[in-house]
Design an enzyme around this catalytic site. Structure first.
Site, short mmCIF file in Angstrom:
data_model
loop_
_atom_site.label_atom_id
_atom_site.label_comp_id
_atom_site.label_asym_id
_atom_site.label_seq_id
_atom_site.Cartn_x
_atom_site.Cartn_y
_atom_site.Cartn_z
CB THR A 118 6.75 22.86 -1.33
OG1 THR A 118 5.48 22.30 -0.97
CG2 THR A 118 6.58 23.82 -2.48
CG LEU A 139 8.81 27.43 -0.03
CD1 LEU A 139 9.88 27.09 -1.07
CD2 LEU A 139 7.51 27.79 -0.72
CG ASP A 140 3.83 23.00 3.07
OD1 ASP A 140 3.85 23.76 4.06
OD2 ASP A 140 2.81 22.77 2.40
CE LYS A 141 11.20 16.31 5.72
NZ LYS A 141 11.09 15.34 6.82
#
Length: 250
Positions: free
Chosen positions: A67, A63-65
């Site tokens: 998110t 997951l993106d940082k």
């Protein structure tokens, strides 16, 4: 915004664990694993979970940082291989909740190819001429709100609560697809609209990307059972939903 002490002595919320895999609720602002892009960071979900469980863990997706939400780890290399195969075959169902600017259509499918996003350090060996990759995202509008806050040339602002289901797994796909529709995600400092981000900071003390992976469905690699794991919202997300008069049970 996300200072190092934020994750000092932090304990991750474990949604499910057995002898072969573990699922957590990753907080916004925490990297999944060490990255040269954020060289200053010393805390990562992988390391915190490893120390928390006292054993090695294997991330099988990311997951993106900024998110938050459901994140799956394997507890051995064979399980990691089996789970990674499900991701590669697109049999895993990921569902996200996001707050975006404007009123979206009731539902739709975004079929818009995305150019390869290169990280300046880690992707230096990737061809700069690589063609755009196909990318699809299904979305459904769950609610709307109009707020009495002037943003830009408008005296009020409109937002939508949407469910997003990526059918492919491109870098920053959901954020880039919503930008493509001009329904930028709130709190997105990379692809969003600064004036809207400023508004939610000033009026609602919201300093995060409003994107949350709330559900992950996959087949257990050994039992064959269908696993559906869901992650709750953090305080900031819940408060913004409350301010907007929205409820979401998942």
């Amino acid at each position: 915004m996300y200072n190092i002490p934020m994750f000092e002595n932090y304990e991750l919320e474990i949604l499910y664990k057995d002898d072969t895999l573990v699922v957590i609720n990753k907080p916004s602002g925490l990297l999944v694993h060490k990255s040269m892009i954020d060289k200053h960071e010393i805390y990562f979900a992988m390391k915190i979970l490893r120390d928390q469980l006292g054993m090695w863990v294997y991330p099988v997706h990311r997951l993106d940082k900024p998110t938050s939400g459901v994140l799956l780890f394997a507890l051995n290399s064979q399980t990691a291989k089996l789970l990674s195969k499900q991701f590669q075959e697109h049999t895993i169902v990921k569902k996200y909740i996001a707050i975006v600017r404007g009123y979206t259509e009731e539902k739709g499918c975004i079929d818009y190819a995305l150019s390869v996003k290169l990280d300046k350090i880690t992707d230096t060996k990737v061809s700069l001429t690589k063609e755009a990759q196909e990318a699809q995202t299904e979305y459904k509008r769950l609610n709307t709100v109009e707020l009495p806050h002037a943003v830009g040339r408008y005296s009020t602002t409109r937002y939508s609560l949407v469910e997003l289901i990526p059918k492919t797994g491109r870098k920053h796909q959901l954020r880039r697809h919503m930008k493509h529709l001009s329904h930028h995600m709130l709190g997105d400092t990379k692809y969003g609209r600064g004036e809207h981000n400023t508004m939610i900071r000033e009026h609602y003390n919201c300093h995060r990307l409003m994107l949350h992976a709330y559900s992950l469905e996959f087949i257990h690699p050994y039992s064959g059972n269908t696993m559906v794991l869901k992650a709750g919202f953090d305080t900031t997300f819940k408060e913004l939903l409350r301010h907007f008069g929205w409820k979401f049970s998942g």
